[in-house]
Enzyme design. Structure first.
Site, PDB file in Angstrom:
ATOM      1  N   ASP A  23       0.786  -1.236   0.000  1.00 20.90           N
ATOM      2  CA  ASP A  23       0.000   0.000   0.000  1.00 20.90           C
ATOM      3  C   ASP A  23       0.822   1.293   0.000  1.00 20.90           C
ATOM      4  OD1 ASP A  23       0.900  -0.119   2.533  1.00 20.90           O
ATOM      5  OD2 ASP A  23      -1.055  -0.268   3.490  1.00 20.90           O
ATOM      6  N   CYS A  45     -23.195  -0.005   2.008  1.00 20.12           N
ATOM      7  CA  CYS A  45     -23.441   0.467   3.368  1.00 20.12           C
ATOM      8  C   CYS A  45     -24.935   0.736   3.582  1.00 20.12           C
ATOM      9  CB  CYS A  45     -22.679   1.765   3.625  1.00 20.12           C
ATOM     10  SG  CYS A  45     -20.910   1.533   3.685  1.00 20.12           S
ATOM     11  N   CYS A  63     -26.652   2.584   6.801  1.00 23.51           N
ATOM     12  CA  CYS A  63     -25.816   2.417   8.003  1.00 23.51           C
ATOM     13  C   CYS A  63     -24.829   3.574   8.144  1.00 23.51           C
ATOM     14  CB  CYS A  63     -25.051   1.096   7.891  1.00 23.51           C
ATOM     15  SG  CYS A  63     -23.885   0.829   9.230  1.00 23.51           S
ATOM     16  N   CYS A  88     -19.951   3.416  11.619  1.00 19.44           N
ATOM     17  CA  CYS A  88     -18.529   3.785  11.719  1.00 19.44           C
ATOM     18  C   CYS A  88     -18.378   5.289  11.932  1.00 19.44           C
ATOM     19  CB  CYS A  88     -17.745   3.319  10.494  1.00 19.44           C
ATOM     20  SG  CYS A  88     -18.406   3.867   8.926  1.00 19.44           S
ATOM     21  N   CYS A 110     -16.679   6.834  15.651  1.00 18.19           N
ATOM     22  CA  CYS A 110     -15.346   7.459  15.603  1.00 18.19           C
ATOM     23  C   CYS A 110     -15.269   8.588  16.648  1.00 18.19           C
ATOM     24  CB  CYS A 110     -15.057   8.003  14.202  1.00 18.19           C
ATOM     25  SG  CYS A 110     -13.430   8.772  14.125  1.00 18.19           S
ATOM     26  N   CYS A 163      -7.805  11.293  12.543  1.00 22.47           N
ATOM     27  CA  CYS A 163      -7.885   9.819  12.609  1.00 22.47           C
ATOM     28  C   CYS A 163      -6.861   9.271  13.618  1.00 22.47           C
ATOM     29  CB  CYS A 163      -7.623   9.266  11.213  1.00 22.47           C
ATOM     30  SG  CYS A 163      -7.491   7.488  11.160  1.00 22.47           S
ATOM     31  N   CYS A 180      -5.951   2.059  15.208  1.00 24.92           N
ATOM     32  CA  CYS A 180      -7.316   2.044  15.751  1.00 24.92           C
ATOM     33  C   CYS A 180      -8.165   1.189  14.824  1.00 24.92           C
ATOM     34  CB  CYS A 180      -7.859   3.475  15.792  1.00 24.92           C
ATOM     35  SG  CYS A 180      -9.615   3.595  16.188  1.00 24.92           S
ATOM     36  N   CYS A 220     -13.689   1.774  13.604  1.00 24.77           N
ATOM     37  CA  CYS A 220     -14.629   1.847  12.471  1.00 24.77           C
ATOM     38  C   CYS A 220     -14.794   0.499  11.786  1.00 24.77           C
ATOM     39  CB  CYS A 220     -14.206   2.934  11.477  1.00 24.77           C
ATOM     40  SG  CYS A 220     -12.651   2.607  10.642  1.00 24.77           S
TER      41      CYS A 220
HETATM   42 FE1  SF4 Z   1     -20.631   1.050   5.851  1.00 25.55          FE
HETATM   43 FE2  SF4 Z   1     -19.488   2.050   8.062  1.00 25.55          FE
HETATM   44 FE3  SF4 Z   1     -21.867   0.791   8.236  1.00 25.55          FE
HETATM   45 FE4  SF4 Z   1     -19.643  -0.606   7.700  1.00 25.55          FE
HETATM   46  S1  SF4 Z   1     -20.085   0.533   9.620  1.00 25.55           S
HETATM   47  S2  SF4 Z   1     -21.638  -0.784   6.638  1.00 25.55           S
HETATM   48  S3  SF4 Z   1     -18.468   0.857   6.459  1.00 25.55           S
HETATM   49  S4  SF4 Z   1     -21.429   2.717   7.158  1.00 25.55           S
END
Ligand code: SF4
Length: 351
Positions: A125, A180, A183, A186, A190, A206, A233, A236
Site C-alpha cells: 500500500d 453500506c 448504516c 462507523c 469514531c 484519525c 485504531c 470503524c
Molecule cells: Fe458502511 Fe461504516 Fe456501516 Fe460498515 S459501519 S456498513 S463501512 S457505514
C-alpha cells in the site's frame, strides 16, 4: 488453463487468500475526489500522498503499456478484547509490507516465467496506485463509508497488494457484493469525528494516523478521545455489520518473517507490562532491536512512547507513575511534554 485461472492459482500458491484482476484503466471520478481530498489537506502530514497525484489513478503513468492489475489480499483478523489496544494488522504479526513483498516478488517472478514478454511491477500500500477502487472494480469487495474495502469473505480485515502488468487479461464479469445502505455506525463510533458523511476521512483527526504516521505533538483536545489505542485504531471496523463474518487469520500465512517472541504473545501486547516496557525503552537502538520487523517501527521510539504516555494518562493506573516521571527528563521534547501531561492526569486522580 486460462491465463486468469493460472494467475489465480499462482497467487493462491503464495498464500494469498483473495485474488482478482482489474483492467488498468484511468479512474476519472476517483481522481476528482482525490484531488478535492488533498485540497482540504485531509492527508495531514503524509506529504508523499500529494506527490504526482495523477499516478494514483492512472496505471499507465506507473508502468507504460499497463493493461491489467492483479490484486491480492490477506486476512488479518483476530479477536482482541484487550486493555491496551493495538490495531489488529499489527498485533503479534510481522510488518505486512515485508510479508507481502516476499510473496509478491515470488508471484511476479512466476508470472514473468509463464508470460515471458511482459513487464510487471508490484506494490504494497505504499505504492503510488489507489488500490481500493481498483479492487472494488475487480469485484473483490466494495468501499465502505469507513473508506475501507469490504470483502465478502473477510469483511474489511484485509491488507492489499497489487501487480501492475502489461499482460492483457480479461477480468471476470463484475459482481456486486453489497453496500453500506443507510448504516452510519462507523461515522458515529469514531471518537474524533474523522469520518465524514461522503466517504471522506480527515486524517488529521484519525487515531490511526495520529498514532502511527503523525510525528508531532498530539493535540490536547484529542488525547482523551484516543483512549487506550496505543498503535492504530480499529473502531470503524469493529462496528461494521459486514465484519460480523470475520474469520480468524491464519498465522502460517504471516510467518515468513520472524519477530521478537514477546511480540507474538497477544496477551502480553494487551497488558500493562507491555506498556511499561515501551515506557522504559531508553534509546532508538533498543527500540529498533525490540520491534525489529514489526509495524511498530513506523512510529519510531518518540512516537510510540508519546502514544504510550497518552494511554497511561487515560488508564490512570498509579503503577505507571514512576515510568512517566522518569520520562519527564527524556532528551526528546515530544516525550517530555506527553509524559508531563500523563503525570498530571494521574496526579489529578490521586488528589
Ligand atoms: Fe458502511 Fe461504516 Fe456501516 Fe460498515 S459501519 S456498513 S463501512 S457505514
Amino acid at each position: 488453463m486460462t491465463p486468469l485461472s493460472l494467475i489465480y492459482q499462482l497467487a493462491k500458491d503464495q498464500g494469498f487468500q483473495l485474488v482478482k484482476v482489474a483492467t488498468a484503466q484511468k479512474l476519472a471520478a476517483e481522481k476528482i475526489a482525490y484531488l478535492q481530498w488533498l485540497e482540504k489537506n485531509h492527508h495531514g502530514e503524509m506529504h508523499y500522498l500529494s506527490r504526482d497525484p495523477a499516478k494514483r489513478t492512472d496505471p499507465d503513468k506507473i508502468l507504460p503499456g499497463a493493461k491489467s492489475i492483479i490484486l491480492v489480499a490477506l486476512n488479518y483478523y483476530q479477536d482482541s478484547p484487550d486493555m491496551i489496544k493495538v490495531a489488529r494488522y499489527a498485533k503479534a504479526k510481522p510488518d505486512y509490507h515485508t510479508v507481502f513483498e516476499k510473496k509478491l516478488q515470488e508471484l511476479q517472478k512466476k508470472l514473468t516465467e509463464h508470460f515471458s514478454s511482459i513487464e510487471a511491477k508490484f506494490y504494497v500500500d505504499y505504492g503510488p496506485l489507489m488500490e481500493r477502487p481498483y479492487a472494488a472494480q475487480a469485484s473483490m469487495g466494495f468501499i465502505g463509508k469507513n473508506t475501507l474495502l469490504i470483502t465478502k469473505e473477510f469483511g474489511s480485515w484485509v491488507v492489499l497488494g497489487e501487480i501492475i502488468t502489461t499482460l492483457d487479461l480479461v477480468p471476470e464479469p463484475a459482481e456486486k457484493h453489497g453496500s453500506c445502505g443507510s448504516c452510519r455506525r462507523c461515522l458515529d463510533i469514531c471518537p474524533t469525528g474523522a469520518l465524514k458523511d461522503n466517504y471522506d476521512l480527515d486524517s488529521n483527526l484519525c487515531i490511526s494516523y495520529l498514532t502511527i504516521e503523525y510525528k508531532g505533538s498530539i493535540p490536547v483536545n484529542l488525547r482523551k478521545k484516543i483512549g487506550t489505542w496505543l498503535f492504530g485504531c480499529d473502531l470503524c471496523q469493529e462496528v461494521c455489520p459486514h465484519n460480523s463474518r470475520a474469520k480468524a487469520y491464519s498465522p502460517a500465512q504471516w510467518q515468513d518473517i520472524s519477530i521478537q517472541p514477546d511480540l507474538t504473545n497477544t496477551a502480553y501486547l494487551g497488558s500493562l507490562d507491555f506498556l511499561k516496557r515501551i515506557l522504559s525503552i531508553a534509546t532508538d537502538e533498543e527500540f529498533k532491536s525490540f520491534f525489529a520487523n514489526t509495524p511498530f517501527l513506523r512510529a519510531k521510539r518518540t512516537g510510540l512512547i508519546r502514544n504510550a504516555c497518552i494511554v497511561a494518562g487515560n488508564l490512570k493506573d498509579a503503577s505507571l507513575l514512576p515510568y512517566l516521571k522518569a520520562l519527564i527528563n527524556d532528551s526528546s521534547l515530544l516525550i517530555k511534554e506527553h509524559a508531563q501531561w500523563a503525570v498530571e492526569e494521574l496526579v489529578s486522580v490521586e488528589n
